[in-house]
Design an enzyme around this catalytic site. Sequence first.
Site, PDB file in Angstrom:
ATOM      1  CB  ILE A 149      47.159   9.973  23.068  1.00  0.00           C
ATOM      2  CG1 ILE A 149      48.567  10.076  23.513  1.00  0.00           C
ATOM      3  CG2 ILE A 149      47.049   9.085  21.784  1.00  0.00           C
ATOM      4  CD1 ILE A 149      49.345   8.871  23.965  1.00  0.00           C
ATOM      5  CB  CYS A 150      49.472  12.425  20.078  1.00  0.00           C
ATOM      6  SG  CYS A 150      50.437  13.258  18.879  1.00  0.00           S
ATOM      7  CB  CYS A 151      47.555  16.190  17.513  1.00  0.00           C
ATOM      8  SG  CYS A 151      47.032  14.826  16.308  1.00  0.00           S
TER       9      CYS A 151
END
Length: 435
Positions: A149-151
């Site tokens: 998730i995210c970066c």
Amino acid sequence: RLCTISTPQVTLLSSKLNSNSIIQYTIFVTLQLSLSLSRILETMASSTKTVLIPIAHGTEPLEAVAMITVLRRGGADVTVASVEDKVGVDACHNIKMVADTLLSDITDSIFDLIVLPGGLPGGETLKNCKPLENMVKKQDTDGRLNAAICCAPALALGTWGLLEGKTATGYPVFMEKLAATCATASESRVEIDGRIVTSRGPGTTIEFSITLIEQLFGKDKADEVSTILLVRPNPGEEFTFTELNQTNWSFEDTPQILVPIAEDSEEIEAIALVDILRRAKANVVIAAVGNSLEVVGSRKAKLVADVLLDEVAEKSFDLIVLPGGLNGAPRLASCEKLVNMLKKQAEANKPYGGICASPVYVFEPNGLLKGKKATTHPVVSDKLSDQSHIEHRVVVDGNVITSRAPGTAMEFSLAIVEKFYGREKAVQLAKATLV
């Protein structure tokens, strides 16, 4: 078979058998029962799904905690492993977490799912962890689930070459980097492509975790957990809340906010408050009720408070706001110092709030909801004397703010931001966190 014979038959049979025969029958029955029990235990073990969540200094705490607790609610055996040289990590927003183990101690372990949280510099640290890279690549080769998730989709999975030919999503500012490592960079809140699942940021983490439960256990279990959490029915739409008796929440320079936590406090609710309010630049103090700064939450996530409540009992705060937890809220209610602080807060017409079970167990019995509209978790809502607003996700009545469950925790936190800083800043934060 002797177990299925009626009592008179057993008596008759026993009278016709010698003692050795009876002993042999007893041994036979015992062995049959043992074999049945073994099969039951084997079935239970085979149905248990194992999950690895690695964390590092600079990991996004709301993403990590939400994944840990939601997956445990779904029945997964979750191991939180630090890629650092110690189990304690300093996550983003000055939030401290404690892992279950060091990654270096479990590199030979097999998991049904490995899921990577985001956050910086945590995402870079995960990317640069060779043992983790090897585990994730083996996971992919063996056909088991990976998620990020995210970066982390761009920094870790993409860099390691696991997104070639795949559709994936990630945090908006990493989309260009993601597009260079995968076939299609999607803006979906959650993306599934084969045995890889990706998502975007803090505000999509619960949806992401529910999707992972469905991958591991099926849709029925995912729907069950989603209902308990009160997952947002309209994710991505601008958040709202119900307000009555509108009152200005004031502060000098910076809002001073106290978030007390206790054993069995609901972790998503606690961390969402701290994460969002610190992003807004409020001065948030996490205070442990008890004698230890390290607190184990309702789903056994290990959090670390800034101070003990005793150390700040005489201090003044612009807001005191409580997480819930069906066992955690009663622990907060049993703390006389905290209850006294809340009563003084009310007498001074200063804001206070609670989510989940806290309005029922802390506020209601201490007269802190007298004349106020409030909401709480559905499981305990019948204990509120005024149940007129129990279906509302967030309710502000003058200086009192209440909310319902982990799935409403970010809306709850953003409503507090709006009360202190205004709608524009709250909406900016909602967009930044992808609520």
